[in-house]
Design an enzyme around this catalytic site. Structure first.
Site, PDB file in Angstrom:
ATOM      1  N   LYS A 153       8.562  27.772  -8.391  1.00 18.38           N
ATOM      2  CA  LYS A 153       8.092  27.099  -9.609  1.00 18.38           C
ATOM      3  C   LYS A 153       6.628  26.699  -9.440  1.00 18.38           C
ATOM      4  CE  LYS A 153       7.490  23.080 -11.322  1.00 18.38           C
ATOM      5  NZ  LYS A 153       6.395  23.363 -12.261  1.00 18.38           N
ATOM      6  N   GLU A 228       5.065  18.470   1.766  1.00 17.23           N
ATOM      7  CA  GLU A 228       3.649  18.407   2.113  1.00 17.23           C
ATOM      8  C   GLU A 228       3.005  17.608   0.993  1.00 17.23           C
ATOM      9  OE1 GLU A 228       0.153  18.541   2.208  1.00 17.23           O
ATOM     10  OE2 GLU A 228       0.103  20.654   1.666  1.00 17.23           O
ATOM     11  N   CYS A 262      -5.410  18.119  -0.495  1.00 20.36           N
ATOM     12  CA  CYS A 262      -4.658  17.091   0.235  1.00 20.36           C
ATOM     13  C   CYS A 262      -5.320  16.798   1.582  1.00 20.36           C
ATOM     14  CB  CYS A 262      -3.211  17.524   0.418  1.00 20.36           C
ATOM     15  SG  CYS A 262      -3.062  19.198   1.020  1.00 20.36           S
ATOM     16  N   GLU A 354      -5.170   8.074  -3.041  1.00 14.38           N
ATOM     17  CA  GLU A 354      -5.710   9.435  -3.073  1.00 14.38           C
ATOM     18  C   GLU A 354      -6.433   9.644  -4.408  1.00 14.38           C
ATOM     19  OE1 GLU A 354      -2.752  12.595  -3.082  1.00 14.38           O
ATOM     20  OE2 GLU A 354      -3.966  13.690  -1.629  1.00 14.38           O
TER      21      GLU A 354
HETATM   22  P1  NDP Z   1       2.952  16.545  -8.785  1.00 13.56           P
HETATM   23  O1  NDP Z   1       3.477  16.057  -7.509  1.00 13.56           O
HETATM   24  O2  NDP Z   1       3.403  15.931 -10.051  1.00 13.56           O
HETATM   25  O3  NDP Z   1       3.208  18.132  -8.948  1.00 13.56           O
HETATM   26  C1  NDP Z   1       3.505  19.023  -7.896  1.00 13.56           C
HETATM   27  C2  NDP Z   1       4.600  19.995  -8.321  1.00 13.56           C
HETATM   28  O4  NDP Z   1       5.810  19.271  -8.502  1.00 13.56           O
HETATM   29  C3  NDP Z   1       4.318  20.678  -9.665  1.00 13.56           C
HETATM   30  O5  NDP Z   1       4.824  21.997  -9.644  1.00 13.56           O
HETATM   31  C4  NDP Z   1       5.131  19.838 -10.611  1.00 13.56           C
HETATM   32  O6  NDP Z   1       5.453  20.504 -11.797  1.00 13.56           O
HETATM   33  C5  NDP Z   1       6.355  19.530  -9.799  1.00 13.56           C
HETATM   34  N1  NDP Z   1       7.141  18.389 -10.250  1.00 13.56           N
HETATM   35  C6  NDP Z   1       6.749  17.347 -11.038  1.00 13.56           C
HETATM   36  N2  NDP Z   1       7.767  16.502 -11.243  1.00 13.56           N
HETATM   37  C7  NDP Z   1       8.832  17.005 -10.593  1.00 13.56           C
HETATM   38  C8  NDP Z   1      10.177  16.582 -10.437  1.00 13.56           C
HETATM   39  N3  NDP Z   1      10.634  15.464 -10.988  1.00 13.56           N
HETATM   40  N4  NDP Z   1      11.016  17.343  -9.688  1.00 13.56           N
HETATM   41  C9  NDP Z   1      10.569  18.469  -9.098  1.00 13.56           C
HETATM   42  N5  NDP Z   1       9.312  18.916  -9.240  1.00 13.56           N
HETATM   43  C10 NDP Z   1       8.446  18.201  -9.957  1.00 13.56           C
HETATM   44  O7  NDP Z   1       1.395  16.490  -8.720  1.00 13.56           O
HETATM   45  P2  NDP Z   1       0.404  16.370  -9.953  1.00 13.56           P
HETATM   46  O8  NDP Z   1       0.089  17.734 -10.326  1.00 13.56           O
HETATM   47  O9  NDP Z   1       0.883  15.516 -11.052  1.00 13.56           O
HETATM   48  O10 NDP Z   1      -0.805  15.599  -9.278  1.00 13.56           O
HETATM   49  C11 NDP Z   1      -0.764  14.174  -9.164  1.00 13.56           C
HETATM   50  C12 NDP Z   1      -1.379  13.730  -7.877  1.00 13.56           C
HETATM   51  O11 NDP Z   1      -0.626  14.243  -6.792  1.00 13.56           O
HETATM   52  C13 NDP Z   1      -2.776  14.256  -7.629  1.00 13.56           C
HETATM   53  O12 NDP Z   1      -3.728  13.512  -8.290  1.00 13.56           O
HETATM   54  C14 NDP Z   1      -2.845  14.153  -6.122  1.00 13.56           C
HETATM   55  O13 NDP Z   1      -3.119  12.825  -5.769  1.00 13.56           O
HETATM   56  C15 NDP Z   1      -1.450  14.517  -5.678  1.00 13.56           C
HETATM   57  N6  NDP Z   1      -1.316  15.955  -5.349  1.00 13.56           N
HETATM   58  C16 NDP Z   1      -1.252  16.329  -4.056  1.00 13.56           C
HETATM   59  C17 NDP Z   1      -1.198  17.662  -3.733  1.00 13.56           C
HETATM   60  C18 NDP Z   1      -1.157  18.131  -2.337  1.00 13.56           C
HETATM   61  O14 NDP Z   1      -1.642  19.238  -2.046  1.00 13.56           O
HETATM   62  N7  NDP Z   1      -0.546  17.396  -1.417  1.00 13.56           N
HETATM   63  C19 NDP Z   1      -1.205  18.708  -4.746  1.00 13.56           C
HETATM   64  C20 NDP Z   1      -1.205  18.214  -6.089  1.00 13.56           C
HETATM   65  C21 NDP Z   1      -1.260  16.887  -6.349  1.00 13.56           C
HETATM   66  P3  NDP Z   1       4.547  20.325 -13.126  1.00 13.56           P
HETATM   67  O15 NDP Z   1       3.186  20.801 -12.800  1.00 13.56           O
HETATM   68  O16 NDP Z   1       5.210  21.187 -14.079  1.00 13.56           O
HETATM   69  O17 NDP Z   1       4.579  18.861 -13.449  1.00 13.56           O
END
Ligand code: NDP
Length: 452
Positions: A153, A228, A262, A354
């Site tokens: 996904k 992660e 990250c 973050e």
């Molecule tokens: P999320 O954690 O919301 O998204 C990461 C993935 O999880 C996306 O594919 C998202 O889908 C999915 N997801 C969201 N909600 C659920 C759920 N309830 N169950 C299962 N999967 C889910 O990150 P965001 O994109 O909202 O970013 C928010 C913050 O997270 C950033 O500002 C940053 O601080 C951190 N982040 C950290 C990352 C890293 O590399 N460690 C990467 C991205 C974000 P969908 O996009 O459809 O919501």
């Protein structure tokens, strides 16, 4: 329902995609489950050959994939090309690992005991928008090498490269049903994968908050998870370091991918006695960073991913922020935010949460003990750097820092052949390298009696 996919540099729609729901997710899991017995039975050398072919196809389509990623994420094209290169390398690495990931024989009384590395079954891979293709490959490579089938996904904002990769997997000869991509909301598709009884494991990269909910959801079926998550990594610069080199490298360690990384070294800890000199070098290096059109070969930083995310990033730089430097960013459409250096204390919000944008907190410290204390004073533990000419100190501090990955006199910590992952609330499990295979296989032991 269909949703527009935007180019964050122009705010223009570049695609319109149907969003899957629970029904489509279940159908993808069923396809993956049906494909599993045949895929796990593919001889290791043949599975390796298929992964090698996928790697070659990624290389052949490097420019196309890089363009997709650059337009959908706002990444500078040169960097995007490098990332696609890494994706190919990941598949090459795991093609080579397939027949080197084997069991043991263990001396026991009365027979022979042997271990096997069994695939888990159907694995759900949930990936974010910051490095869509790279992070997908870090999970797909070991998952496929171990004989699992997958449902991937991608993030809602950046699904395009994953869809193209799934086509290339088919072109490579990987059978139908082995790699399935489902585009839809995290709260619907992601959540369903987490709770689905036929999904054996979730490989997740994203925010710590969603990671927590993945762990909770997985408890219902005792699903395996690797997480992660976020980071707030420290770039620790001692006064005896090569200050010019440390400062020249520091902007790329936090402003690369517009800070949406990250591993971003978003807390720059500088020893007080070298603070002024270091800041002079740092401001000079940061002001040289080229921000602008991601399609331009010379661009080093593009826009943020979305308007909403830009608002969040901006909230960290309020009127009270002690700004050391603020760069320029293009006017007009696009979710632009300038490179920003802020003098801070480790207690400030900018140093604790973050930001995930091009904003670095610069924090002075006195000596080695304080550096370790401040660097560790965070709920996260993903990455970081140490700059010093004192080799013993470098190793002392590296061992003392609560972080899964650390680099000395360098800000580079992600390599295909080395383990990557976090401590504390940055998650658990390791990706990449041979360690990555542990998260996609289970050890089974078989005792074979040799008694008469
Ligand atoms: P999320 O954690 O919301 O998204 C990461 C993935 O999880 C996306 O594919 C998202 O889908 C999915 N997801 C969201 N909600 C659920 C759920 N309830 N169950 C299962 N999967 C889910 O990150 P965001 O994109 O909202 O970013 C928010 C913050 O997270 C950033 O500002 C940053 O601080 C951190 N982040 C950290 C990352 C890293 O590399 N460690 C990467 C991205 C974000 P969908 O996009 O459809 O919501």
């Amino acid at each position: 329902m269909s949703v527009a996919v935007l180019n964050p540099a122009t705010e223009e729609a570049i695609a319109e995609l149907e969003q899957a729901g629970v029904e489509e997710t279940d159908a993808a899991v069923a396809r993956a489950r049906d494909a599993f017995p045949a895929w796990r039975a593919v001889a290791p050398q043949d599975r390796a050959r298929l992964l090698r072919r996928l790697a070659a196809l990624v290389e052949e389509h490097k420019d196309e994939l890089a363009r997709i990623e650059s337009r959908n994420v706002g990444k500078p094209i040169a960097g995007a090309r490098g990332e696609v290169g890494m994706v190919a390398e990941v598949f090459h690495f795991y093609a080579g690992a397939v027949d080197k990931h084997h069991g043991q024989t263990i001396p026991v009384a009365g027979g022979v005991d042997m271990t096997f590395r069994e695939p888990l079954g159907v694995v759900g891979l949930i990936v974010p928008w910051n490095f869509p293709l790279n992070i997908a490959s870090w999970k797909l490579g070991p998952a496929l090498a171990c004989g699992n089938t997958v449902v991937l996904k991608p993030a809602e904002l950046t699904p395009l490269s994953a869809l193209r990769l799934a086509e290339l997997a088919l072109d490579a000869g990987i059978p139908e049903g082995v790699v399935n991509v489902v585009v839809g909301k995290g709260s619907v598709v992601g959540q369903r994968l987490v709770e689905h009884p036929d999904v054996a494991k979730i490989g997740f990269t994203g925010s710590t908050e969603v990671g927590r909910s993945v762990m909770e959801g997985a408890a219902g079926t005792i699903k395996r998870v690797t997480l992660e998550l976020g980071g707030k990594s420290a770039n620790v610069v001692f006064a005896d370091a090569d200050l010019e080199r440390a400062a020249a490298s520091a902007p790329y360690a936090v402003f690369d991918n517009a800070g949406q990384d990250c591993c971003a070294r978003s807390r720059i800890l500088v020893q007080e006695s070298a603070y002024d000199e270091f800041i002079d070098h740092l401001v000079r290096a940061t002001s040289a960073l080229r921000v602008g059109d991601p399609a331009d070969e010379s661009t080093e930083m593009g826009p943020l991913i979305s308007a909403q995310h830009r608002e969040t990033v901006a909230s960290f730089v309020d009127d009270e922020a002690e700004i050391l430097y603020r760069g320029d960013a293009p006017e007009g459409p696009g979710f632009w935010f300038p490179c920003t250096l802020v003098h801070a204390s480790n207690e400030d919000r900018i140093a604790r949460e973050e930001v995930f944008g091009p904003v670095a907190a610069v924090i002075p410290f006195d000596g080695e003990e304080e550096a370790i204390r401040v660097a560790n004073d965070t709920p996260y533990g993903l990455s970081g750097s140490i700059w010093t000419r004192d080799g013993a100190r470098a190793l002392r501090v590296a061992r003392a820092l609560e972080t899964g990955v650390i680099s000395i006199n360098s800000n580079s910590s992600v390599r295909v052949s080395t383990p990557f992952g976090g401590m504390k609330q940055s998650g658990f499990g390791r990706e990449l390298g041979m360690h990555g295979l542990d998260g996609y296989s289970e050890v089974k032991h078989v005792f074979y009696s040799t008694e008469r």
